[in-house]
Design a protein around this motif. Structure first.
Motif, PDB file in Angstrom:
ATOM      1  N   VAL A 146      -2.358  -7.031   1.299  1.00  0.00           N
ATOM      2  CA  VAL A 146      -2.392  -7.508  -0.080  1.00  0.00           C
ATOM      3  C   VAL A 146      -1.968  -8.976  -0.091  1.00  0.00           C
ATOM      4  O   VAL A 146      -0.832  -9.291   0.263  1.00  0.00           O
ATOM      5  N   ARG A 147      -2.896  -9.847  -0.447  1.00  0.00           N
ATOM      6  CA  ARG A 147      -2.622 -11.288  -0.567  1.00  0.00           C
ATOM      7  C   ARG A 147      -1.796 -11.858   0.595  1.00  0.00           C
ATOM      8  O   ARG A 147      -0.684 -12.377   0.367  1.00  0.00           O
ATOM      9  N   PRO A 148      -2.294 -11.786   1.820  1.00  0.00           N
ATOM     10  CA  PRO A 148      -1.532 -12.408   2.919  1.00  0.00           C
ATOM     11  C   PRO A 148      -1.378 -13.911   2.654  1.00  0.00           C
ATOM     12  O   PRO A 148      -2.287 -14.534   2.104  1.00  0.00           O
ATOM     13  N   VAL A 173       2.291  -5.922   2.024  1.00  0.00           N
ATOM     14  CA  VAL A 173       2.196  -6.676   0.777  1.00  0.00           C
ATOM     15  C   VAL A 173       2.670  -8.115   0.989  1.00  0.00           C
ATOM     16  O   VAL A 173       3.813  -8.353   1.369  1.00  0.00           O
ATOM     17  N   GLU A 174       1.752  -9.059   0.773  1.00  0.00           N
ATOM     18  CA  GLU A 174       2.035 -10.495   0.924  1.00  0.00           C
ATOM     19  C   GLU A 174       2.763 -10.822   2.223  1.00  0.00           C
ATOM     20  O   GLU A 174       3.796 -11.504   2.206  1.00  0.00           O
ATOM     21  N   PHE A 176      -6.839  -7.071  -0.179  1.00  0.00           N
ATOM     22  CA  PHE A 176      -6.773  -6.687  -1.597  1.00  0.00           C
ATOM     23  C   PHE A 176      -6.025  -7.758  -2.393  1.00  0.00           C
ATOM     24  O   PHE A 176      -5.178  -8.472  -1.850  1.00  0.00           O
ATOM     25  N   ASP A 177      -6.348  -7.800  -3.686  1.00  0.00           N
ATOM     26  CA  ASP A 177      -5.722  -8.783  -4.568  1.00  0.00           C
ATOM     27  C   ASP A 177      -4.444  -8.264  -5.207  1.00  0.00           C
ATOM     28  O   ASP A 177      -3.661  -9.030  -5.757  1.00  0.00           O
ATOM     29  N   SER A 178      -4.290  -6.947  -5.190  1.00  0.00           N
ATOM     30  CA  SER A 178      -3.107  -6.375  -5.835  1.00  0.00           C
ATOM     31  C   SER A 178      -2.715  -5.094  -5.120  1.00  0.00           C
ATOM     32  O   SER A 178      -3.543  -4.466  -4.446  1.00  0.00           O
ATOM     33  N   VAL A 179      -1.470  -4.706  -5.262  1.00  0.00           N
ATOM     34  CA  VAL A 179      -1.018  -3.447  -4.682  1.00  0.00           C
ATOM     35  C   VAL A 179      -1.768  -2.293  -5.323  1.00  0.00           C
ATOM     36  O   VAL A 179      -2.210  -1.361  -4.637  1.00  0.00           O
ATOM     37  N   GLU A 180      -1.970  -2.368  -6.631  1.00  0.00           N
ATOM     38  CA  GLU A 180      -2.691  -1.307  -7.337  1.00  0.00           C
ATOM     39  C   GLU A 180      -4.066  -1.084  -6.707  1.00  0.00           C
ATOM     40  O   GLU A 180      -4.463   0.057  -6.457  1.00  0.00           O
ATOM     41  N   ALA A 181      -4.773  -2.168  -6.436  1.00  0.00           N
ATOM     42  CA  ALA A 181      -6.113  -2.041  -5.851  1.00  0.00           C
ATOM     43  C   ALA A 181      -6.030  -1.463  -4.438  1.00  0.00           C
ATOM     44  O   ALA A 181      -6.875  -0.673  -4.023  1.00  0.00           O
ATOM     45  N   SER A 182      -4.980  -1.840  -3.710  1.00  0.00           N
ATOM     46  CA  SER A 182      -4.881  -1.416  -2.308  1.00  0.00           C
ATOM     47  C   SER A 182      -4.623   0.072  -2.158  1.00  0.00           C
ATOM     48  O   SER A 182      -4.887   0.645  -1.108  1.00  0.00           O
ATOM     49  N   ILE A 183      -4.092   0.693  -3.195  1.00  0.00           N
ATOM     50  CA  ILE A 183      -3.760   2.121  -3.092  1.00  0.00           C
ATOM     51  C   ILE A 183      -4.618   2.987  -4.010  1.00  0.00           C
ATOM     52  O   ILE A 183      -4.404   4.196  -4.104  1.00  0.00           O
ATOM     53  N   ALA A 184      -5.618   2.361  -4.664  1.00  0.00           N
ATOM     54  CA  ALA A 184      -6.375   3.076  -5.703  1.00  0.00           C
ATOM     55  C   ALA A 184      -7.009   4.359  -5.184  1.00  0.00           C
ATOM     56  O   ALA A 184      -7.098   5.351  -5.907  1.00  0.00           O
ATOM     57  N   ASP A 185      -7.453   4.380  -3.928  1.00  0.00           N
ATOM     58  CA  ASP A 185      -8.143   5.563  -3.395  1.00  0.00           C
ATOM     59  C   ASP A 185      -7.193   6.539  -2.704  1.00  0.00           C
ATOM     60  O   ASP A 185      -7.643   7.562  -2.183  1.00  0.00           O
ATOM     61  N   LEU A 186      -5.912   6.225  -2.680  1.00  0.00           N
ATOM     62  CA  LEU A 186      -4.966   7.087  -1.963  1.00  0.00           C
ATOM     63  C   LEU A 186      -4.389   8.146  -2.895  1.00  0.00           C
ATOM     64  O   LEU A 186      -4.302   7.951  -4.099  1.00  0.00           O
ATOM     65  N   ASN A 187      -3.990   9.261  -2.300  1.00  0.00           N
ATOM     66  CA  ASN A 187      -3.429  10.360  -3.089  1.00  0.00           C
ATOM     67  C   ASN A 187      -1.913  10.406  -3.041  1.00  0.00           C
ATOM     68  O   ASN A 187      -1.271  11.025  -3.886  1.00  0.00           O
TER      69      ASN A 187
END
Lengths: 249, 249
Positions: free
Chosen positions: B43-45, B17-18, B71-82
């Motif tokens: 996420v947003r380097p 993240v960043e 990814f633009d957000s942490v939420e987006a970066s983990i959206a497909d993860l369980n």
């Protein structure tokens, strides 16, 4: 040497043989300080010592860098040690046992607990340790790398070894513990299940009486398995009550 | 998602993240490739991507760098993860369990074995993850650092997590095994002990008959404990024979 004679001897020494880059020495020193190691030994580093790049990348682990000892040979660097392991990325043509970093840490721990001094040799960035240097060690250490990409940075190898040492020497204790709240009792969970079910009843959630038992059981299961703590159960019950009041408005 | 549907899902994703420095991204990618991880998410380097410094320090782990997803957000970066874990260097004011890297790897392994996708969040170099980001995770991960020097480099934290994942996913297998030679039998050891003792007898090593039993026992103990293999015992017997011939010259 008696046990506990000095803090410096209470953890393995890290010995870097002919390290080429100051950055790697610094990163190794930083990892050592992170995981409670302090005795860094350098055998013929390529760049002049002290090395400002090493100091910069050590990122505050100044004590490790400032106390680092210089040696002209591997033999000299391990002369006072009782137990020496050599890291290697490839199989050697010697009759030496090979340990992972976890077993290496346990073996060092055993020797140190018996009053000995232990050390771990790390080879050159490009080609590791010479066979003659490997033969100075009691046993070998290697890491469980993916054979398709086995080239491990020297400082990162130190990270893993130091981390495993820390695990052994602190019995796996973490620096802080979780606050998972006041554990809920089964009566707390029962209160939540009953509250939820009654609210759903009033809301007409259960379509028929014969579907009710299995639906209720599913709700009970998910509410139980979630492992809510006492505070969280109060929060949820407050939320349910609030939703019910909303319906009644 | 079914088990084994893709190699990419068979190991946890690493989510930075960043990240501020390309070097750290590269070092993290290298460690991932070393330990069999491949899915890097950024996420947003802070610096532009692709980042030549990241590529250089990845030191050949090009696939990981080339395949890294932005990814633009942490939420987006983990959206497909369980199952998502968040690394933290300090206690958080949340009701989340805290695991060491070993337990974190086991938990991810369990989720992946059940057909899920797991990921581990790493925060910014200077100040880690925000509380809102931490709250997105199922649980926390921290490393057993020395509290006197707890500042861990982000790439080095990735090294430890990736290493523990590798240990779990390969059941601790090392990339190669030791050749410790043909195991000696007790009869081999007995032959060496007898040979040595007879040679010493002829050389007048034992001063008196009453000292002989304890001295012989000490020799037997050290020759047995050493754990020589069959080849080494032959070598030692050859050496003893050679010394005896020398005496007879």
């Amino acid at each position: 040497m008696a046990r506990g004679q000095g803090e410096m001897n209470a953890a393995p020494s890290i010995i870097l043989v002919e390290p080429q880059m100051g950055e790697n020495i610094g990163m190794a020193a930083r990892a050592m300080a992170n995981f409670g190691l302090s005795d860094l030994r350098l055998v013929r580093p390529h760049q002049a010592w002290p090395n400002p790049r090493a100091k910069a990348t050590a990122s505050g682990a100044d004590q490790v860098i400032d106390d680092a000892k210089l040696f002209d040979s591997v033999e000299a660097s391990i002369a006072d040690l009782n137990y020496v392991l050599a890291t290697t990325a490839r199989r050697r043509d010697t009759f030496q046992e090979i340990f992972g970093a976890d077993e290496a840490a346990r073996r060092c721990g055993t020797k140190i607990a018996a009053g000995g001094k232990a050390g771990i040799l790390f080879g050159r960035e490009r080609w590791g340790l010479q066979n003659e240097e490997v033969a100075l060690a009691q046993a070998l250490v290697t890491l469980p790398v993916d054979p398709r990409f086995a080239s491990l940075n020297i400082a990162q190898a130190v990270v893993v070894v130091a981390y495993e040492w820390r695990k052994v020497s602190t019995l796996g204790a973490l620096p802080f513990s979780a606050d998972t709240g006041t554990p809920a009792t089964h009566a707390d969970v029962e209160g939540l299940v009953g509250h939820f079910e009654a609210a759903l009843d009033r809301a007409g959630f259960f379509p028929t009486e014969d579907k009710r038992p299995s639906m209720a059981r599913n709700l009970r299961t998910l509410l139980t398995r979630a492992g809510f703590n006492a505070q969280e159960i109060r929060t949820l019950r407050g939320a349910i009550a609030s939703l019910e009041r909303k319906r009644e408005d």
